[in-house]
Scaffold this motif. Sequence first.
Motif, PDB file in Angstrom:
ATOM      1  N   MET A   1      16.490   9.838  -4.400  1.00 55.52           N
ATOM      2  CA  MET A   1      15.370   8.795  -4.200  1.00 55.52           C
ATOM      3  C   MET A   1      14.524   8.832  -5.494  1.00 55.52           C
ATOM      4  SD  MET A   1      11.659   9.176  -1.662  1.00 55.52           S
ATOM      5  CE  MET A   1      12.979   8.904  -0.313  1.00 55.52           C
ATOM      6  N   GLN A   2      14.406   7.752  -6.111  1.00 58.46           N
ATOM      7  CA  GLN A   2      13.690   7.719  -7.362  1.00 58.46           C
ATOM      8  C   GLN A   2      12.641   6.635  -7.764  1.00 58.46           C
ATOM      9  OE1 GLN A   2      17.265   6.198 -10.342  1.00 58.46           O
ATOM     10  NE2 GLN A   2      16.926   8.321 -10.256  1.00 58.46           N
ATOM     11  N   LEU A   3      11.974   6.569  -8.548  1.00 55.79           N
ATOM     12  CA  LEU A   3      11.290   5.420  -8.865  1.00 55.79           C
ATOM     13  C   LEU A   3      11.404   5.063 -10.444  1.00 55.79           C
ATOM     14  CD1 LEU A   3       8.710   3.354  -8.482  1.00 55.79           C
ATOM     15  CD2 LEU A   3       7.340   5.055  -9.372  1.00 55.79           C
ATOM     16  N   GLU A   4      12.045   3.860 -10.525  1.00 55.53           N
ATOM     17  CA  GLU A   4      12.739   3.520 -11.831  1.00 55.53           C
ATOM     18  C   GLU A   4      12.043   2.215 -12.390  1.00 55.53           C
ATOM     19  OE1 GLU A   4      16.882   3.164 -14.212  1.00 55.53           O
ATOM     20  OE2 GLU A   4      16.734   2.729 -12.198  1.00 55.53           O
ATOM     21  N   ALA A   5      11.403   2.615 -13.636  1.00 55.58           N
ATOM     22  CA  ALA A   5      10.926   1.065 -14.369  1.00 55.58           C
ATOM     23  C   ALA A   5      11.978   0.827 -15.796  1.00 55.58           C
ATOM     24  CB  ALA A   5       9.430   1.507 -14.808  1.00 55.58           C
ATOM     25  N   LYS A   6      12.272  -0.200 -15.615  1.00 59.52           N
ATOM     26  CA  LYS A   6      13.306  -0.562 -16.696  1.00 59.52           C
ATOM     27  C   LYS A   6      12.899  -1.521 -17.557  1.00 59.52           C
ATOM     28  CE  LYS A   6      18.559  -0.987 -17.019  1.00 59.52           C
ATOM     29  NZ  LYS A   6      19.789  -1.291 -16.155  1.00 59.52           N
ATOM     30  N   ASP A   7      13.014  -1.150 -18.873  1.00 59.95           N
ATOM     31  CA  ASP A   7      12.667  -2.453 -19.978  1.00 59.95           C
ATOM     32  C   ASP A   7      11.410  -3.198 -19.827  1.00 59.95           C
ATOM     33  OD1 ASP A   7      14.890  -1.578 -21.360  1.00 59.95           O
ATOM     34  OD2 ASP A   7      16.364  -2.800 -20.072  1.00 59.95           O
ATOM     35  N   PHE A  62      12.462   1.018  -6.252  1.00 65.94           N
ATOM     36  CA  PHE A  62      12.218   2.413  -5.627  1.00 65.94           C
ATOM     37  C   PHE A  62      13.753   2.549  -4.695  1.00 65.94           C
ATOM     38  CE2 PHE A  62      11.208   4.220  -1.328  1.00 65.94           C
ATOM     39  CZ  PHE A  62      10.574   5.231  -1.588  1.00 65.94           C
ATOM     40  N   ASN A  63      14.280   3.588  -4.872  1.00 62.00           N
ATOM     41  CA  ASN A  63      15.485   3.709  -4.471  1.00 62.00           C
ATOM     42  C   ASN A  63      16.511   2.726  -4.672  1.00 62.00           C
ATOM     43  OD1 ASN A  63      15.745   6.405  -3.200  1.00 62.00           O
ATOM     44  ND2 ASN A  63      15.666   5.748  -1.321  1.00 62.00           N
ATOM     45  N   SER A  64      16.425   1.949  -5.941  1.00 62.21           N
ATOM     46  CA  SER A  64      17.169   1.085  -6.342  1.00 62.21           C
ATOM     47  C   SER A  64      17.187  -0.230  -5.898  1.00 62.21           C
ATOM     48  CB  SER A  64      18.533   1.339  -6.080  1.00 62.21           C
ATOM     49  OG  SER A  64      19.234   2.517  -6.757  1.00 62.21           O
ATOM     50  N   ASP A  65      16.042  -0.343  -4.998  1.00 62.40           N
ATOM     51  CA  ASP A  65      15.541  -1.731  -4.323  1.00 62.40           C
ATOM     52  C   ASP A  65      14.145  -2.184  -4.995  1.00 62.40           C
ATOM     53  OD1 ASP A  65      17.750  -1.895  -2.557  1.00 62.40           O
ATOM     54  OD2 ASP A  65      17.014  -0.437  -1.132  1.00 62.40           O
ATOM     55  N   PRO A  66      13.987  -3.388  -4.864  1.00 62.97           N
ATOM     56  CA  PRO A  66      12.556  -3.913  -5.260  1.00 62.97           C
ATOM     57  C   PRO A  66      11.668  -3.302  -4.456  1.00 62.97           C
ATOM     58  CG  PRO A  66      14.152  -5.553  -5.072  1.00 62.97           C
ATOM     59  CD  PRO A  66      14.700  -4.507  -4.445  1.00 62.97           C
ATOM     60  N   LEU A  67      10.327  -3.101  -5.166  1.00 65.17           N
ATOM     61  CA  LEU A  67       9.296  -2.573  -4.354  1.00 65.17           C
ATOM     62  C   LEU A  67       8.922  -3.368  -3.263  1.00 65.17           C
ATOM     63  CD1 LEU A  67       6.736  -1.810  -7.373  1.00 65.17           C
ATOM     64  CD2 LEU A  67       8.193  -0.065  -5.955  1.00 65.17           C
ATOM     65  N   LYS A  69       6.999  -5.642  -0.136  1.00 67.91           N
ATOM     66  CA  LYS A  69       6.064  -6.254  -0.174  1.00 67.91           C
ATOM     67  C   LYS A  69       4.891  -6.092   1.032  1.00 67.91           C
ATOM     68  CE  LYS A  69       7.087  -8.372  -3.690  1.00 67.91           C
ATOM     69  NZ  LYS A  69       6.734  -8.522  -4.919  1.00 67.91           N
ATOM     70  N   LYS A  70       5.678  -5.403   2.010  1.00 67.66           N
ATOM     71  CA  LYS A  70       5.016  -5.093   3.382  1.00 67.66           C
ATOM     72  C   LYS A  70       4.940  -3.813   3.777  1.00 67.66           C
ATOM     73  CE  LYS A  70       5.689  -9.933   4.924  1.00 67.66           C
ATOM     74  NZ  LYS A  70       6.139 -10.647   6.121  1.00 67.66           N
ATOM     75  N   GLY A  71       3.921  -3.223   4.741  1.00 65.67           N
ATOM     76  CA  GLY A  71       4.000  -2.017   5.106  1.00 65.67           C
ATOM     77  C   GLY A  71       3.370  -0.922   4.356  1.00 65.67           C
ATOM     78  N   TYR A  72       3.258   0.373   4.728  1.00 66.99           N
ATOM     79  CA  TYR A  72       2.772   1.229   3.745  1.00 66.99           C
ATOM     80  C   TYR A  72       3.537   1.513   2.586  1.00 66.99           C
ATOM     81  CZ  TYR A  72       0.226   5.459   2.630  1.00 66.99           C
ATOM     82  OH  TYR A  72      -0.464   6.570   1.734  1.00 66.99           O
ATOM     83  N   HIS A  73       2.875   1.314   1.359  1.00 66.53           N
ATOM     84  CA  HIS A  73       3.709   1.377   0.209  1.00 66.53           C
ATOM     85  C   HIS A  73       4.070   2.716  -0.390  1.00 66.53           C
ATOM     86  CE1 HIS A  73       4.894   0.079  -3.994  1.00 66.53           C
ATOM     87  NE2 HIS A  73       4.642  -1.224  -3.515  1.00 66.53           N
ATOM     88  N   PRO A  74       5.356   2.954  -0.712  1.00 62.10           N
ATOM     89  CA  PRO A  74       5.696   4.534  -1.054  1.00 62.10           C
ATOM     90  C   PRO A  74       5.045   4.944  -2.503  1.00 62.10           C
ATOM     91  CG  PRO A  74       7.495   2.850  -1.386  1.00 62.10           C
ATOM     92  CD  PRO A  74       6.472   1.958  -0.892  1.00 62.10           C
ATOM     93  N   VAL A  75       4.315   3.940  -3.114  1.00 66.46           N
ATOM     94  CA  VAL A  75       4.110   4.239  -4.512  1.00 66.46           C
ATOM     95  C   VAL A  75       2.443   4.030  -4.241  1.00 66.46           C
ATOM     96  CG1 VAL A  75       4.032   3.915  -6.876  1.00 66.46           C
ATOM     97  CG2 VAL A  75       6.218   3.412  -5.576  1.00 66.46           C
ATOM     98  N   GLN A  76       1.676   5.048  -4.552  1.00 67.55           N
ATOM     99  CA  GLN A  76       0.135   4.852  -4.283  1.00 67.55           C
ATOM    100  C   GLN A  76      -0.499   5.116  -5.761  1.00 67.55           C
ATOM    101  OE1 GLN A  76      -1.932   3.999  -1.573  1.00 67.55           O
ATOM    102  NE2 GLN A  76       0.185   2.963  -0.935  1.00 67.55           N
ATOM    103  N   LEU A  77      -1.454   4.023  -5.937  1.00 70.89           N
ATOM    104  CA  LEU A  77      -2.248   4.256  -7.199  1.00 70.89           C
ATOM    105  C   LEU A  77      -3.599   4.694  -6.844  1.00 70.89           C
ATOM    106  CD1 LEU A  77      -2.763   3.582 -10.373  1.00 70.89           C
ATOM    107  CD2 LEU A  77      -3.164   1.114  -9.524  1.00 70.89           C
ATOM    108  N   ILE A  78      -4.205   5.753  -7.646  1.00 74.49           N
ATOM    109  CA  ILE A  78      -5.419   6.032  -7.577  1.00 74.49           C
ATOM    110  C   ILE A  78      -6.211   5.886  -8.983  1.00 74.49           C
ATOM    111  CG2 ILE A  78      -6.788   8.105  -7.397  1.00 74.49           C
ATOM    112  CD1 ILE A  78      -4.684   9.682  -5.793  1.00 74.49           C
ATOM    113  N   THR A 142       3.997   8.511   1.609  1.00 71.06           N
ATOM    114  CA  THR A 142       4.150   8.215  -0.103  1.00 71.06           C
ATOM    115  C   THR A 142       4.897   9.080  -0.611  1.00 71.06           C
ATOM    116  OG1 THR A 142       1.378   7.791   0.091  1.00 71.06           O
ATOM    117  CG2 THR A 142       2.460   8.552  -1.945  1.00 71.06           C
ATOM    118  N   ARG A 143       5.852   8.588  -1.613  1.00 70.21           N
ATOM    119  CA  ARG A 143       6.808   9.387  -2.404  1.00 70.21           C
ATOM    120  C   ARG A 143       6.387   9.607  -3.709  1.00 70.21           C
ATOM    121  NH1 ARG A 143       7.270  10.199   2.117  1.00 70.21           N
ATOM    122  NH2 ARG A 143       8.826  10.236   3.577  1.00 70.21           N
ATOM    123  N   PHE A 144       5.611   8.747  -4.256  1.00 67.21           N
ATOM    124  CA  PHE A 144       5.173   8.709  -5.550  1.00 67.21           C
ATOM    125  C   PHE A 144       3.652   8.377  -6.022  1.00 67.21           C
ATOM    126  CE2 PHE A 144       9.953   7.834  -5.788  1.00 67.21           C
ATOM    127  CZ  PHE A 144      10.121   8.830  -6.557  1.00 67.21           C
TER     128      PHE A 144
END
Length: 201
Positions: A1-7, A62-67, A69-78, A142-144
């Motif tokens: 499991m990973q969060l990846e931002a590419k280019d 997220f996990n090689s899939d697009p973020l 759009k619905k449900g509880y988001h695994p990436v939370q911003l404070i 929440t994963r990230f």
Amino acid sequence: MQLEAKDIGFRYGNGPWLFQGVNLTLEPGEIVGITGPSGCGKTTFCRILAGFETPVEGTVTFNSDPLPKKGYHPVQLIFQHPEKAINPRWKMHKILNEGWKPNKEVLELLGIDREWLERWPNELSGGELQRFCVARALGPNTRFLIADEMTTMLDAITQAQIWHAVNEIAKKRKMGIVVVTHESKLMQRLCQRVIDFNDFS
């Protein structure tokens, strides 16, 4: 499991690029710092990582899939300013339970007094409000966690308490964290590596 931002690249309309070519791979349990001068795009990049903003170039997965759009988001911003992330018309117990019902351990670690739950946002200090924002973000799915200057406006004691709580919970859950801060000591203490946005402007 990973969060990846590419280019990742971003600009407003046809204006100059705010940044280009940003790459980040965040693993579970890893803490990565982001530094750079004001106005270089750190907050915009955080919003892109959490799905609030769409990049002009590049992708976030997220996990090689697009973020999702619905449900509880695994990436939370404070955010830096908690009052901007809270509905002023809701009491704190409703705000806290918006995404999930925090357990006793999270509330105790963050020093949230049960009495505060029946108060309105304008009856609490900035530090107290930020504790609620952190608790709300630390859901079971929440994963990230993206912490954009989340304690900059707070006193040193409150900063230490909040970061201690976040660290404890992150270690137990193997949660990855992105830390944006101008405080070099905090960055050195928390982060395994640091990305300098001066390299992408």
